[in-house]
Design an enzyme around this catalytic site. Structure first.
Site, PDB file in Angstrom:
ATOM      1  N   CYS A   1     -87.110 -17.979 -24.933  1.00  0.00           N
ATOM      2  CA  CYS A   1     -87.969 -18.950 -25.007  1.00  0.00           C
ATOM      3  C   CYS A   1     -88.456 -19.244 -26.362  1.00  0.00           C
ATOM      4  O   CYS A   1     -89.059 -18.292 -26.896  1.00  0.00           O
ATOM      5  CB  CYS A   1     -89.286 -18.648 -24.050  1.00  0.00           C
ATOM      6  SG  CYS A   1     -88.864 -18.618 -22.268  1.00  0.00           S
TER       7      CYS A   1
ATOM      8  N   CYS B   1     -96.180 -27.319 -31.277  1.00  0.00           N
ATOM      9  CA  CYS B   1     -96.930 -25.895 -31.032  1.00  0.00           C
ATOM     10  C   CYS B   1     -96.641 -24.860 -32.106  1.00  0.00           C
ATOM     11  O   CYS B   1     -95.549 -24.703 -32.373  1.00  0.00           O
ATOM     12  CB  CYS B   1     -96.372 -25.388 -29.780  1.00  0.00           C
ATOM     13  SG  CYS B   1     -96.678 -26.703 -28.363  1.00  0.00           S
TER      14      CYS B   1
ATOM     15  N   GLU C   1     -78.457 -27.058 -27.714  1.00  0.00           N
ATOM     16  CA  GLU C   1     -78.688 -25.883 -27.334  1.00  0.00           C
ATOM     17  C   GLU C   1     -78.889 -25.602 -25.838  1.00  0.00           C
ATOM     18  O   GLU C   1     -79.652 -26.186 -25.511  1.00  0.00           O
ATOM     19  CB  GLU C   1     -79.451 -24.974 -28.065  1.00  0.00           C
ATOM     20  CG  GLU C   1     -79.642 -24.929 -29.630  1.00  0.00           C
ATOM     21  CD  GLU C   1     -80.139 -23.758 -30.341  1.00  0.00           C
ATOM     22  OE1 GLU C   1     -80.149 -22.862 -29.731  1.00  0.00           O
ATOM     23  OE2 GLU C   1     -80.145 -23.999 -31.392  1.00  0.00           O
TER      24      GLU C   1
ATOM     25  N   CYS D   1     -88.501 -30.878 -31.658  1.00  0.00           N
ATOM     26  CA  CYS D   1     -89.424 -31.437 -30.712  1.00  0.00           C
ATOM     27  C   CYS D   1     -90.733 -31.699 -31.695  1.00  0.00           C
ATOM     28  O   CYS D   1     -90.721 -31.443 -32.668  1.00  0.00           O
ATOM     29  CB  CYS D   1     -89.791 -30.215 -30.060  1.00  0.00           C
ATOM     30  SG  CYS D   1     -91.390 -30.659 -28.739  1.00  0.00           S
TER      31      CYS D   1
ATOM     32  N   CYS E   1     -80.717 -23.007 -18.822  1.00  0.00           N
ATOM     33  CA  CYS E   1     -81.923 -23.594 -19.592  1.00  0.00           C
ATOM     34  C   CYS E   1     -81.353 -24.734 -20.273  1.00  0.00           C
ATOM     35  O   CYS E   1     -80.271 -24.620 -21.289  1.00  0.00           O
ATOM     36  CB  CYS E   1     -82.391 -22.386 -20.376  1.00  0.00           C
ATOM     37  SG  CYS E   1     -83.896 -23.114 -21.433  1.00  0.00           S
TER      38      CYS E   1
ATOM     39  N   LEU F   1     -99.531 -23.706 -20.142  1.00  0.00           N
ATOM     40  CA  LEU F   1    -101.012 -23.510 -20.341  1.00  0.00           C
ATOM     41  C   LEU F   1    -101.170 -22.894 -21.691  1.00  0.00           C
ATOM     42  O   LEU F   1    -101.779 -23.295 -22.479  1.00  0.00           O
ATOM     43  CB  LEU F   1    -101.498 -22.986 -19.088  1.00  0.00           C
ATOM     44  CG  LEU F   1    -102.940 -22.751 -19.036  1.00  0.00           C
ATOM     45  CD1 LEU F   1    -103.670 -24.072 -19.081  1.00  0.00           C
ATOM     46  CD2 LEU F   1    -103.585 -21.841 -18.187  1.00  0.00           C
ATOM     47  N   ASN F   2    -100.797 -21.645 -21.567  1.00  0.00           N
ATOM     48  CA  ASN F   2    -100.437 -20.866 -22.820  1.00  0.00           C
ATOM     49  C   ASN F   2    -101.843 -20.261 -23.378  1.00  0.00           C
ATOM     50  O   ASN F   2    -102.063 -19.819 -24.437  1.00  0.00           O
ATOM     51  CB  ASN F   2     -99.964 -21.756 -24.029  1.00  0.00           C
ATOM     52  CG  ASN F   2     -98.401 -21.649 -23.593  1.00  0.00           C
ATOM     53  OD1 ASN F   2     -97.943 -20.678 -22.735  1.00  0.00           O
ATOM     54  ND2 ASN F   2     -97.740 -22.610 -24.192  1.00  0.00           N
TER      55      ASN F   2
ATOM     56  N   GLY G   1     -87.033 -29.206 -27.015  1.00  0.00           N
ATOM     57  CA  GLY G   1     -87.558 -30.604 -26.676  1.00  0.00           C
ATOM     58  C   GLY G   1     -88.535 -30.559 -25.531  1.00  0.00           C
ATOM     59  O   GLY G   1     -88.769 -29.584 -24.763  1.00  0.00           O
TER      60      GLY G   1
ATOM     61  N   SER H   1     -90.521 -28.340 -17.403  1.00  0.00           N
ATOM     62  CA  SER H   1     -91.624 -27.674 -17.918  1.00  0.00           C
ATOM     63  C   SER H   1     -92.071 -28.827 -19.266  1.00  0.00           C
ATOM     64  O   SER H   1     -91.497 -29.098 -19.922  1.00  0.00           O
ATOM     65  CB  SER H   1     -91.347 -26.290 -18.884  1.00  0.00           C
ATOM     66  OG  SER H   1     -92.509 -25.696 -19.570  1.00  0.00           O
TER      67      SER H   1
ATOM     68  N   CYS I   1     -93.928 -21.931 -31.718  1.00  0.00           N
ATOM     69  CA  CYS I   1     -92.462 -22.383 -31.268  1.00  0.00           C
ATOM     70  C   CYS I   1     -91.299 -22.601 -32.216  1.00  0.00           C
ATOM     71  O   CYS I   1     -91.882 -23.661 -33.057  1.00  0.00           O
ATOM     72  CB  CYS I   1     -92.602 -23.455 -30.157  1.00  0.00           C
ATOM     73  SG  CYS I   1     -91.105 -24.019 -29.600  1.00  0.00           S
TER      74      CYS I   1
HETATM   75  N1  SAH Z   1     -91.519 -28.429 -24.421  1.00  0.00           N
HETATM   76  C1  SAH Z   1     -91.598 -28.110 -23.014  1.00  0.00           C
HETATM   77  C2  SAH Z   1     -90.584 -27.258 -22.664  1.00  0.00           C
HETATM   78  C3  SAH Z   1     -89.646 -26.297 -23.615  1.00  0.00           C
HETATM   79  S1  SAH Z   1     -90.546 -25.055 -24.139  1.00  0.00           S
HETATM   80  C4  SAH Z   1     -92.853 -27.015 -22.918  1.00  0.00           C
HETATM   81  O1  SAH Z   1     -93.448 -26.845 -24.037  1.00  0.00           O
HETATM   82  O2  SAH Z   1     -93.042 -26.908 -21.708  1.00  0.00           O
HETATM   83  C5  SAH Z   1     -90.292 -23.929 -22.878  1.00  0.00           C
HETATM   84  C6  SAH Z   1     -91.648 -22.914 -22.595  1.00  0.00           C
HETATM   85  O3  SAH Z   1     -91.399 -21.984 -23.954  1.00  0.00           O
HETATM   86  C7  SAH Z   1     -92.859 -23.254 -22.719  1.00  0.00           C
HETATM   87  O4  SAH Z   1     -93.684 -22.828 -21.814  1.00  0.00           O
HETATM   88  C8  SAH Z   1     -93.317 -22.824 -24.150  1.00  0.00           C
HETATM   89  O5  SAH Z   1     -94.639 -22.517 -24.097  1.00  0.00           O
HETATM   90  C9  SAH Z   1     -92.724 -21.417 -24.270  1.00  0.00           C
HETATM   91  N2  SAH Z   1     -92.463 -20.955 -25.737  1.00  0.00           N
HETATM   92  C10 SAH Z   1     -92.105 -21.675 -26.649  1.00  0.00           C
HETATM   93  N3  SAH Z   1     -92.098 -20.804 -27.868  1.00  0.00           N
HETATM   94  C11 SAH Z   1     -92.180 -19.555 -27.270  1.00  0.00           C
HETATM   95  C12 SAH Z   1     -91.956 -18.267 -27.996  1.00  0.00           C
HETATM   96  N4  SAH Z   1     -91.943 -18.080 -29.464  1.00  0.00           N
HETATM   97  N5  SAH Z   1     -92.099 -17.148 -27.241  1.00  0.00           N
HETATM   98  C13 SAH Z   1     -92.213 -17.230 -25.767  1.00  0.00           C
HETATM   99  N6  SAH Z   1     -92.156 -18.226 -25.205  1.00  0.00           N
HETATM  100  C14 SAH Z   1     -92.390 -19.564 -26.135  1.00  0.00           C
HETATM  101 FE1  SF4 Z   2     -91.948 -28.386 -28.084  1.00  0.00          FE
HETATM  102 FE2  SF4 Z   2     -92.381 -26.922 -25.918  1.00  0.00          FE
HETATM  103 FE3  SF4 Z   2     -91.874 -25.818 -28.147  1.00  0.00          FE
HETATM  104 FE4  SF4 Z   2     -94.245 -27.050 -27.713  1.00  0.00          FE
HETATM  105  S1  SF4 Z   2     -93.307 -25.203 -26.907  1.00  0.00           S
HETATM  106  S2  SF4 Z   2     -93.191 -27.237 -29.685  1.00  0.00           S
HETATM  107  S3  SF4 Z   2     -93.753 -28.768 -26.545  1.00  0.00           S
HETATM  108  S4  SF4 Z   2     -90.429 -27.193 -27.251  1.00  0.00           S
END
Ligand code: SAH
Ligand code: SF4
Length: 412
Positions: free
Chosen positions: A403, A180, A124, A176, A169, A283-284, A227, A257, A183
């Site tokens: 995202c 997390c 994607e 992945c 993007c 960071l989150n 990923g 990222s 996600c």
């Molecule tokens: N794996 C890498 C890059 C892909 S995720 C990473 O985690 O940084 C890209 C961004 O999307 C990250 O900052 C992640 O925290 C955010 N993200 C993941 N799931 C999300 C969601 N459901 N809503 C908003 N942001 C999200």
């Molecule tokens: Fe993977 Fe980034 Fe999603 Fe975490 S936020 S599961 S590292 S894609």
């Protein structure tokens, strides 16, 4: 790397690995080799193998990366005989192609990109016109010359109109492994790594679809799709080198990222500025306790270890490290969390900025969006503490392009 506790995903990984091995054995007998993905040196080697001078490799590179030619038979700078010779030797351009397009009401487009020879599996990629308010970690908020007022008539107006802003993007893996909890991509588990050609190919395919003139229009890349780029480091950096050296994009308009893969950040710190994108850390959470809960990877590499590795990256003048911060309703979105984030940011001693992202919902994920006003309040607290913060507008939520929403939904 922590093991993925999701047993179903684990099974998926193994099944796919076996299937992939089978396919590649079968395909190796018949599948042509792709030129796309090879760098200048490798293309020169191909030409030398054909009994041609090395410099012809440059013609090949120019054709596939700049002119975006997709058939060997259309490379007009090579003689007909040489094109035929390449084809009979088993070479094809082999660039990933856009197989399906989803269009959002806000202009965002999500693509399923099909990679040749990969069992027609898709990845994607997302196109966001007008960027994403310059808040994708590209560090160019409002101070860029492209955003200055332009004359409204005459040839200059036309020229500035052509200088569209957009962000692509890009995905680095199918699925992945990082798991997390908020996600959607995590639900897939890791299905496979993408090659450098498959990563760079997403970009070139989208540039072609959009008719982007590289060098004239302003396009940012964010490696924030599916990923974890730093768990597929060589292919990710291989793609960046192709995009910089062959396609002509600037690494200063690229942001990678990571969820905080320390060995990856350490390798990244060793890249030269000519090919190093900017860095964003997901960071989150305001502290290790919450972060470990929502990002289990934090148990392996806690916040301090990640920050120590980030300090090794030699930033360019005025460059900042971005902290991405997803606000989960009631979990990470309180003003007290914002104060903790500000303290943490100051403790790092790094020039940072914070990108705030309201959590985008996904099926089967048990979080809620932050309440109205929480994100603005969070930003206000950070700003009052002297930390620059930007709210990222969700793009293409209606087509599952925002995202954390990327999850391949259609099998080709
Ligand atoms: N794996 C890498 C890059 C892909 S995720 C990473 O985690 O940084 C890209 C961004 O999307 C990250 O900052 C992640 O925290 C955010 N993200 C993941 N799931 C999300 C969601 N459901 N809503 C908003 N942001 C999200
Ligand atoms: Fe993977 Fe980034 Fe999603 Fe975490 S936020 S599961 S590292 S894609």
């Amino acid at each position: 790397m922590t093991a993925n506790p999701d047993r179903d995903s684990g099974r998926l990984v193994r099944l796919d690995a076996e299937k992939a091995a089978e396919v590649s054995v079968r395909a190796a007998e018949v599948r042509p080799q792709a030129l796309f993905g090879l760098d200048g040196d490798a293309l020169a080697e191909v030409m030398v193998e054909m009994g041609e001078p090395r410099w012809r490799g440059k013609q090949l590179a120019e054709a596939i990366y700049s002119q975006r030619v997709v058939e060997v038979s259309s490379i007009s700078t090579l003689s007909k005989e040489l094109r035929e010779k390449l084809r009979t030797a088993g070479w094809e351009v082999g660039r990933p192609r856009i197989a399906q397009v989803f269009k959002s009401v806000d202009g965002t487009e999500r693509y399923l990109v099909e990679c040749p020879g990969a069992n027609r599996q898709t990845v994607e990629t997302v196109w966001m016109p007008e960027g994403d308010d310059g808040e994708a970690g590209d560090g160019s908020e409002g101070d860029d010359e492209d955003t200055k007022a332009a004359p409204s008539t005459g040839p200059t107006a036309l020229a500035s109109l052509r200088r569209r802003r957009a962000t692509i993007c890009v995905s680095s893996q199918v699925g992945c492994a990082v798991n997390c909890q908020f996600c959607l991509t995590a639900k897939l588990g890791l299905q496979r790594n993408l090659s450098a050609g498959e990563i760079a190919g997403q970009v070139v395919a989208v540039l072609e679809r959009q008719g982007v003139e590289v060098g004239k229009e302003r396009v940012n890349l964010v490696f924030m799709g599916m990923g974890e780029p730093f768990l597929n480091y060589d292919s990710f950096m291989g793609a960046v080198r192709l995009l910089v050296q062959e396609v002509g994009l600037s690494p200063q308009r690229m942001t990678v990222s990571t969820s905080g893969i320390v060995p990856g950040i350490e390798r990244f710190a060793g890249e030269t500025a000519e090919v190093r994108p900017k860095l964003a850390i997901s960071l989150n959470a305001p502290n290790n306790a919450i972060r470990s809960e929502i990002m289990p990877i934090n148990r392996k590499w806690p916040i301090e270890a990640v920050m120590e590795a980030v300090r090794g990256v030699k930033l360019r003048p005025r460059e900042r490290v971005t902290f991405e911060y997803v606000l989960l309703g009631g979990v990470t979105d309180q003003p007290s969390h914002a104060r903790e984030v500000a303290r943490l940011a100051r403790r790092t001693g790094l020039p940072v900025k914070v990108n705030l992202i309201a959590w985008n919902p996904g099926p089967g994920i048990g979080y809620t969006m932050p309440e109205a006003g929480a994100i603005e309040e969070f930003k206000r607290v950070l700003a009052a503490e002297g930390i620059p913060a930007y709210v990222r507008r969700p793009r293409g939520r209606d087509i599952f392009a925002a995202c954390g929403q990327l999850k391949r939904t259609v099998e080709a």
